[in-house]
Design a protein around this motif. Structure first.
Motif, PDB file in Angstrom:
ATOM      1  N   PRO A 173      -1.103   5.611  -4.678  1.00 16.90           N
ATOM      2  CA  PRO A 173      -0.818   4.646  -3.579  1.00 16.90           C
ATOM      3  C   PRO A 173      -1.948   4.108  -2.843  1.00 16.90           C
ATOM      4  CG  PRO A 173      -0.618   6.728  -2.813  1.00 16.90           C
ATOM      5  CD  PRO A 173      -0.701   6.998  -4.200  1.00 16.90           C
ATOM      6  N   THR A 174      -2.782   3.290  -3.982  1.00 15.26           N
ATOM      7  CA  THR A 174      -3.917   2.519  -3.483  1.00 15.26           C
ATOM      8  C   THR A 174      -4.124   1.575  -4.396  1.00 15.26           C
ATOM      9  OG1 THR A 174      -6.153   2.547  -2.307  1.00 15.26           O
ATOM     10  CG2 THR A 174      -5.693   3.805  -4.238  1.00 15.26           C
ATOM     11  N   ASN A 175      -4.992   0.601  -4.102  1.00 14.33           N
ATOM     12  CA  ASN A 175      -5.414  -0.265  -5.389  1.00 14.33           C
ATOM     13  C   ASN A 175      -6.425   0.450  -6.102  1.00 14.33           C
ATOM     14  OD1 ASN A 175      -6.587  -2.468  -6.665  1.00 14.33           O
ATOM     15  ND2 ASN A 175      -5.908  -3.851  -4.896  1.00 14.33           N
ATOM     16  N   ILE A 176      -6.334   0.813  -7.399  1.00 21.66           N
ATOM     17  CA  ILE A 176      -7.030   1.613  -7.980  1.00 21.66           C
ATOM     18  C   ILE A 176      -8.208   0.541  -8.496  1.00 21.66           C
ATOM     19  CG2 ILE A 176      -5.714   3.422  -8.381  1.00 21.66           C
ATOM     20  CD1 ILE A 176      -5.222   2.021 -11.474  1.00 21.66           C
ATOM     21  N   ALA A 177      -8.137  -0.720  -8.608  1.00 20.34           N
ATOM     22  CA  ALA A 177      -9.067  -1.600  -9.151  1.00 20.34           C
ATOM     23  C   ALA A 177      -9.967  -1.749  -8.106  1.00 20.34           C
ATOM     24  CB  ALA A 177      -8.467  -2.829  -9.429  1.00 20.34           C
ATOM     25  N   VAL A 178      -9.991  -1.300  -6.729  1.00 25.37           N
ATOM     26  CA  VAL A 178     -10.907  -1.705  -5.761  1.00 25.37           C
ATOM     27  C   VAL A 178     -11.659  -0.468  -5.113  1.00 25.37           C
ATOM     28  CG1 VAL A 178     -11.283  -3.015  -3.784  1.00 25.37           C
ATOM     29  CG2 VAL A 178      -9.706  -4.050  -5.499  1.00 25.37           C
ATOM     30  N   TYR A 179     -10.631   0.413  -4.826  1.00 26.14           N
ATOM     31  CA  TYR A 179     -11.225   1.522  -3.955  1.00 26.14           C
ATOM     32  C   TYR A 179     -11.498   2.988  -4.711  1.00 26.14           C
ATOM     33  CZ  TYR A 179      -9.373  -1.731  -0.590  1.00 26.14           C
ATOM     34  OH  TYR A 179      -9.248  -3.067   0.404  1.00 26.14           O
ATOM     35  N   ASP A 180     -12.301   3.462  -3.982  1.00 26.01           N
ATOM     36  CA  ASP A 180     -12.669   5.046  -4.602  1.00 26.01           C
ATOM     37  C   ASP A 180     -11.520   5.862  -4.204  1.00 26.01           C
ATOM     38  OD1 ASP A 180     -13.971   7.338  -5.728  1.00 26.01           O
ATOM     39  OD2 ASP A 180     -14.739   7.694  -3.616  1.00 26.01           O
ATOM     40  N   PHE A 181     -10.693   6.455  -5.271  1.00 22.92           N
ATOM     41  CA  PHE A 181      -9.888   7.498  -4.805  1.00 22.92           C
ATOM     42  C   PHE A 181     -10.272   8.942  -4.999  1.00 22.92           C
ATOM     43  CE2 PHE A 181      -8.581   5.830  -8.923  1.00 22.92           C
ATOM     44  CZ  PHE A 181      -8.543   7.224  -9.820  1.00 22.92           C
ATOM     45  N   ILE A 182     -11.425   9.040  -5.663  1.00 19.77           N
ATOM     46  CA  ILE A 182     -11.869  10.340  -6.159  1.00 19.77           C
ATOM     47  C   ILE A 182     -12.541  11.219  -4.814  1.00 19.77           C
ATOM     48  CG2 ILE A 182     -13.612  11.636  -7.301  1.00 19.77           C
ATOM     49  CD1 ILE A 182     -13.677   9.469  -9.424  1.00 19.77           C
ATOM     50  N   ARG A 188      -4.202  14.401  -5.597  1.00 18.14           N
ATOM     51  CA  ARG A 188      -4.599  13.749  -4.324  1.00 18.14           C
ATOM     52  C   ARG A 188      -3.368  13.836  -3.802  1.00 18.14           C
ATOM     53  NH1 ARG A 188      -8.508  15.286  -5.770  1.00 18.14           N
ATOM     54  NH2 ARG A 188     -10.556  14.162  -6.160  1.00 18.14           N
ATOM     55  N   ASP A 189      -3.458  14.539  -2.215  1.00 16.70           N
ATOM     56  CA  ASP A 189      -2.279  14.753  -1.393  1.00 16.70           C
ATOM     57  C   ASP A 189      -1.413  13.274  -1.149  1.00 16.70           C
ATOM     58  OD1 ASP A 189      -3.058  17.409  -1.381  1.00 16.70           O
ATOM     59  OD2 ASP A 189      -4.191  17.129   0.499  1.00 16.70           O
ATOM     60  N   PHE A 190      -2.012  12.392  -1.088  1.00 18.43           N
ATOM     61  CA  PHE A 190      -1.359  11.082  -0.635  1.00 18.43           C
ATOM     62  C   PHE A 190      -0.560  10.814  -2.038  1.00 18.43           C
ATOM     63  CE2 PHE A 190      -4.374   9.134  -3.117  1.00 18.43           C
ATOM     64  CZ  PHE A 190      -4.642   7.770  -2.849  1.00 18.43           C
ATOM     65  N   ALA A 191      -0.767  11.172  -3.085  1.00 13.81           N
ATOM     66  CA  ALA A 191       0.030  10.625  -4.366  1.00 13.81           C
ATOM     67  C   ALA A 191       1.290  11.466  -4.379  1.00 13.81           C
ATOM     68  CB  ALA A 191      -0.600  11.051  -5.636  1.00 13.81           C
ATOM     69  N   ASN A 192       1.551  12.413  -3.497  1.00 17.29           N
ATOM     70  CA  ASN A 192       2.833  13.412  -3.601  1.00 17.29           C
ATOM     71  C   ASN A 192       3.928  12.938  -2.326  1.00 17.29           C
ATOM     72  OD1 ASN A 192       1.611  14.836  -5.934  1.00 17.29           O
ATOM     73  ND2 ASN A 192       0.160  15.635  -4.333  1.00 17.29           N
ATOM     74  N   VAL A 193       3.531  12.230  -1.873  1.00 13.95           N
ATOM     75  CA  VAL A 193       4.347  11.510  -0.747  1.00 13.95           C
ATOM     76  C   VAL A 193       5.484  10.926  -0.798  1.00 13.95           C
ATOM     77  CG1 VAL A 193       4.363  11.027   1.676  1.00 13.95           C
ATOM     78  CG2 VAL A 193       2.445  11.984   1.125  1.00 13.95           C
ATOM     79  N   GLY A 194       5.327   9.772  -2.111  1.00 14.03           N
ATOM     80  CA  GLY A 194       6.425   9.135  -2.492  1.00 14.03           C
ATOM     81  C   GLY A 194       6.346   7.735  -1.769  1.00 14.03           C
ATOM     82  N   TYR A 195       5.017   7.259  -1.353  1.00 10.95           N
ATOM     83  CA  TYR A 195       4.897   6.049  -0.700  1.00 10.95           C
ATOM     84  C   TYR A 195       5.299   5.096  -1.717  1.00 10.95           C
ATOM     85  CZ  TYR A 195       2.275   8.392   2.758  1.00 10.95           C
ATOM     86  OH  TYR A 195       1.742   9.175   3.736  1.00 10.95           O
ATOM     87  N   ASN A 196       6.007   3.884  -0.917  1.00  4.85           N
ATOM     88  CA  ASN A 196       6.166   2.872  -1.692  1.00  4.85           C
ATOM     89  C   ASN A 196       6.764   1.577  -0.956  1.00  4.85           C
ATOM     90  OD1 ASN A 196       7.061   2.233  -4.963  1.00  4.85           O
ATOM     91  ND2 ASN A 196       8.496   1.089  -4.057  1.00  4.85           N
ATOM     92  N   PHE A 197       6.091   0.357  -1.285  1.00  3.55           N
ATOM     93  CA  PHE A 197       6.723  -0.624  -0.352  1.00  3.55           C
ATOM     94  C   PHE A 197       8.287  -1.137  -0.816  1.00  3.55           C
ATOM     95  CE2 PHE A 197       2.320  -2.127  -0.084  1.00  3.55           C
ATOM     96  CZ  PHE A 197       2.170  -2.123   1.252  1.00  3.55           C
TER      97      PHE A 197
END
Length: 1001
Positions: free
Chosen positions: A980-989, A249-258
């Motif tokens: 970089p999302t809330n995997i317990a709530v949202y669909d990332f597939i 998933r593209d957004f996983a490769n950007v290095g997002y972090n708070f």
């Protein structure tokens, strides 16, 4: 095969339950009116008056339980979500933050919590160190399901889904009727015991991006024999998921972090430094990109030296062995983090969804011994295989550091020259230099056997049952640094006899036989698996453990009517139960074997530079393996229980009292581990008019600690701790978690008040509305490593119990170990409203069904210990390594239309907007932008039925997340821990397709 599946997928996917049968009802009382509207072409509806609803133990035709109960037919669950029944249940708003293969972090392999573990009301969360939801009782046809995993959780995938008739979900406390664990409620999977014929399913699915392929096959058979006195049913099912990597998933490769938004934040004079902590009032969180941890570099960094003032300390080790200054990248407002440069992060090559394979077999034989007595025996076996990559091998100071001594042939001349004497050294750390990630392989074999007699005697119903559950869980985490061998291999020297590089221990006659086969490893030239493959192979091994948990239970129940009152009979149910559980876990990496100085000295004898052994006082020792060190556990308990339930009709068929009845239940339970506890429940139903049913219940419920919480051995872990007030550092710290034999049962009070409206003037319409309030005290929880450190720091470094859980080399150094122990320290309060509305009618030549499930979360408050602030979770999207979400509103709306052989369903899932927070801290956490917008997911499904002989084939196709809705960007506070999302709530597939065929003859 995937391309063929993609091309042939029919589209149009998931629904919330419509017409062929009464689908889902908040109470069976809502179903009959809807059934009367069913057109002739539909299958025969379930006779609701014959359903024994799980809300009560009392068997009484037409009885309406005072406790809200959702009744879901498995036919409709499978239609809307073909992957599995638990996946379909988790789309209902009553379930929140459940675990599933797509909702679990896969960084560690210390606990098996990757199955479908249901979480009613979200009461299994929050927790600082969760082992999975534990406050929802799972029943199989009214019998308690034994744990499928040694941590006490139940993977509901192991139940025979093809032979399930329906699922009853009791959304209120039910411990008085059903026993411990029913704090949030009960999920009862009801078996279709009289199934006759043959049915099956074959399907396959794939995401729109060509990953996460999955397949499911199943076949079931049933028939009568012996002149209809006997009946047999059998089933076999297979499911497989190919999984997917985070990097897919593209957004996983950007290095997002708070990270903190203010670089160099300084609090005003006299103000606490916490004001400038990341997320503090003066340093609110913002989203950074390419965020890295500054402590190390992937190819290596020199972190210390025995030589004071060594100029190479702090420098990066290049892949060719030379050094250069550390590139600090772009500063951010979180100490120890940076954007870009030479820092490290957890790589995205880990699994977002682990490849999972499940086999399930079930068989049941029943026989009428006489006209009044029946016997049955049934058994199931399942095997679950799971494989995923864990965190890459790393050398993380202070406890997992390696010292390279003068004379090591892999040192450059410059580095060697910086070490004047033979005993001088440099200490290095490195993370993800390109070496292969360790692989975890988990297998769970689960057996369940039930047998019993049931019958009638003098107008009463009786049952006697025996149940046995047996789970064997094995794990092999291969490719891990095996520390004893690592230190031997890293201490390389030149063999004076032949000029070859060898391990120093092989030149010592007292050590050579002990370390026979040692191969030197090069940690100074990038990827050691490439520079010295033989040394890397020697220095890595497999951490293993095997856990067995067994449960045996005997239960006897008696129910019926005592005598008649003017309003009807007084009904009762009484029973006794006995259960025994036993846990045994064996391991080759028990941290308890290295918890004394003498044990460590003996284990690492003859090796140089081992922390906590060779002069590194105050530092936690390296354990057997990198990360996966699971302690031995052994223990048993037994439970004796007796219960009684009574239903008393007060009034019937009078003005404003078409029905008035009360219900009460009580249970006394004696635990061998924690003593005697009492639970009770009182309730009432009132029908002022035929169209309206009002109901209320009040109950006291419990959850007793399970064997693993009581007797777990020490387990190692690692996590980022912000220790800036003491050491000025924000780095990884080792942790060890263990059980507590002094735990006592959790206690809960549950109140539900509501009603069911079925207007006679609008046939086919029903509406239920129920308010609930639950308070749990003496809740078993653990403080996180960060909370332990923070509490000790706030107390001035001493004077509170948390300080005794921290190991430091000096009073101002970074903790080298934090011990974590569960305790009865917390409480939790939640309240809200459940709404269920449905309308079913004929439309043209077909049938139309609409259904709305809606939950409003009024409150979800938790306090982890008496002195802690109360954390408010309602409306919060929790930013954490174990993320959770508590939307104020969550709903599911479906529209289903059936016309002859054709059916189509449109379903909308709604997740209300939330705000970002990390509840429970001493100060409110601030974000530059804390808003998370509401999310809608659209699922569609189509089906086409082809009659064939006495049965039919049903072709179906589903599209999940039709519009490919992207998940909100919600990174964590530790680089790379999760997507970089809330995997317990949202669909990332994203958009995903399923196509297949169901058949029944």
């Amino acid at each position: 095969m995937k391309n063929q599946l993609f091309a042939s997928t029919l589209a149009l996917g998931v629904s919330m339950f419509a017409l062929a049968v009464p689908a889902m009802a908040q109470d069976p009382a809502t179903a009959p009116a809807a059934q009367q509207e069913a057109p002739e072409q539909q299958a025969a509806p379930v006779n609701v008056s014959d359903i024994v609803v799980t809300g009560s133990r009392i068997v009484r035709d037409g009885y309406t339980a005072p406790t809200p109960v959702t009744v879901a037919t498995t036919e409709e669950l499978a239609r809307t979500t073909p992957s599995s029944i638990p996946d379909a249940l988790n789309k209902l708003p009553q379930f929140n933050n459940s675990l599933s293969p797509s909702k679990s972090a896969l960084n560690f392999s210390n606990a098996p919590i990757h199955g479908n573990v249901l979480n009613l009301r979200g009461l299994g969360t929050p927790s600082a160190n969760p082992k999975g939801p534990l406050r929802t009782l799972i029943l199989f046809d009214g019998m308690r399901v034994s744990p499928t995993e040694y941590v006490g959780t139940i993977d509901t995938n192991v139940l025979p889904q093809l032979l399930m008739q329906r699922v009853d979900v009791v959304t209120g406390g039910a411990s008085a009727q059903w026993g411990s664990d029913a704090v949030a409620g009960v999920v009862n999977f009801i078996l279709d015991k009289k199934f006759t014929g043959i049915k099956g399913v074959a399907q396959a699915g794939i995401s729109a991006r060509g990953d996460n392929g999955n397949q499911r096959l199943g076949l079931a058979y049933g028939r009568d024999f012996a002149g209809d006195r006997g009946h047999i049913i059998v089933s076999g099912e297979y499911s497989n998921s190919d999984g997917m990597l985070r990097s897919q998933r593209d957004f996983a490769n950007v290095g997002y972090n708070f990270v903190g938004s203010v670089v160099g934040c300084t609090p005003p004079a006299g103000q606490p430094t916490t004001l400038c902590s990341p997320g503090g009032p003066l340093n609110p969180y913002t989203i950074g990109t390419d965020i890295r941890i500054s402590a190390l570099a992937p190819s290596g960094r020199i972190t210390a030296s025995s030589v004071t003032g060594n100029p190479f300390v702090g420098q990066v080790i290049n892949p060719d062995g030379t050094t250069r200054p550390f590139n600090t990248g772009t500063p951010v407002g979180t100490t120890g983090f940076q954007s870009g440069g030479d820092g490290y992060k957890i790589p995205t090559t880990g699994n977002a969804i682990a490849p999972l394979e499940t086999y399930t077999f079930f068989g049941r034989l029943s026989y009428d011994l006489t006209d009044d007595i029946s016997a049955f025996v049934q058994g199931s076996w399942s095997r679950t295989n799971l494989i995923y990559s864990t965190q890459v091998n790393a050398l993380v100071p202070p406890s997992q550091a390696v010292s390279i001594f003068k004379g090591n042939p892999y040192l450059t001349p410059a580095l060697d020259a910086s070490l004047p004497t033979a005993n001088d050294y440099i200490t290095i750390g490195k993370y993800d230099a390109g070496q292969p990630a360790p692989i975890a392989k988990e297998r769970t074999d689960y057996w369940m056997v039930n047998a019993g007699l049931n019958g009638k005697l003098a107008g009463l119903n009786w049952t006697v049952t025996y149940s046995h559950g047996d789970s064997v869980h094995t794990l092999a985490n291969s490719g891990l640094y095996e520390n004893q061998k690592l230190y031997a291999a890293a201490d390389a020297v030149i063999n004076p006899a032949n000029g070859q590089i060898t391990c120093r221990v092989l030149l010592d006659p007292t050590l050579a036989s002990r370390f026979a086969g040692c191969q030197p490893i090069d940690l100074l030239h990038g990827d050691p698996s490439a520079s010295t493959p033989a040394g890397y192979a020697y220095a890595t091994g497999t951490s293993r453990y095997r856990a067995t948990i067994r449960q045996d239970g005997i239960a006897a129940n008696l129910s019926g009517s005592l005598f008649d009152l003017p309003a009807g009979p007084i009904d009762f149910a009484v029973g006794v139960e006995y259960r025994k559980q036993k846990l045994r876990l064996t391991t080759n990496a028990d941290p308890a074997l290295l918890d004394t100085a003498a044990e460590r000295s003996a284990f690492y004898a003859g090796l140089r530079g081992v922390p906590a052994v060779n002069g590194f006082a105050g530092t936690a020792p390296p354990l057997f393996y990198w990360l996966t060190n699971v302690g031995s556990a052994e223990g048993s308990l037994n439970v004796k229980e007796a219960y009684a339930e009574l239903a008393v009709p007060i009034l019937k068929d009078t003005a404003f009292f078409r029905e008035l009845s009360v219900n009460g239940a009580a249970r006394i339970t004696d635990y061998s581990t924690s003593g005697t506890v009492k639970t009770w429940k009182v309730g009432a139903t009132w029908k002022p008019v035929d169209d309206l049913l009002l109901r209320a219940t009040l109950s006291r419920d419990i959850r007793a600690p399970n064997l693993f919480e009581l007797y777990a051995g020490a387990q190692s872990g690692i996590g980022i701790v912000d220790d800036r007030p003491t050491s000025g550092l924000n780095q990884n710290v080792p942790t060890v978690t263990s059980g507590n034999p002094n735990l006592t049962p959790e206690k809960a009070k549950t109140l539900t008040i509501g009603g069911v409206f079925t207007p006679s003037f609008l046939r086919g319409f029903s509406l239920s509305l129920d308010y609930y309030r639950i308070k749990v005290t003496d809740l078993i929880d653990t403080l996180s490593a960060q909370q332990i450190v923070t509490n000790c720091t706030n107390a001035g470094g001493s004077g509170v119990p948390e300080c005794s859980l921290i190991t430091r080399a000096t009073p101002t150094s970074l903790p080298s170990l934090v011990s974590i122990v569960p305790a009865n320290i917390a409480f939790l309060k939640t309240s809200g409203i459940d709404i269920d509305a449905s309308y079913r009618t004929a439309l043209g030549n077909g049938a139309l069904g609409l259904r709305l499930y809606l939950n409003y979360l009024q409150k979800f408050d938790a306090q982890q210990y008496a002195a802690a602030p109360i954390a408010h979770y309602a409306g919060v999207n929790v930013v954490s390594s174990n993320p959770a979400g508590f939307p104020r509103w969550r709903g599911n709306l479906s529209i289903d239309y059936t016309n002859g052989p054709f059916g189509v369903t449109i379903a909308e899932q709604y997740i209300h907007k939330m705000r970002l927070d990390i509840p429970g801290g001493p100060l409110p956490i601030q974000f530059i932008d804390d808003h998370v917008k509401a999310v809608w997911y659209t699922d569609l499904a189509v089906r086409f039925t082809i009659p064939h002989g006495d049965g039919n084939f049903e072709l179906f196709g589903n599209v999940n997340n039709l519009f490919d809705k992207k998940p909100p960007l919600i990174p964590g506070t530790v680089p790379g821990v999760n997507l970089p999302t809330n995997i317990a709530v949202y669909d990332f597939i994203g958009r995903a397709f399923t196509a297949g065929v169901r058949f029944r003859f």
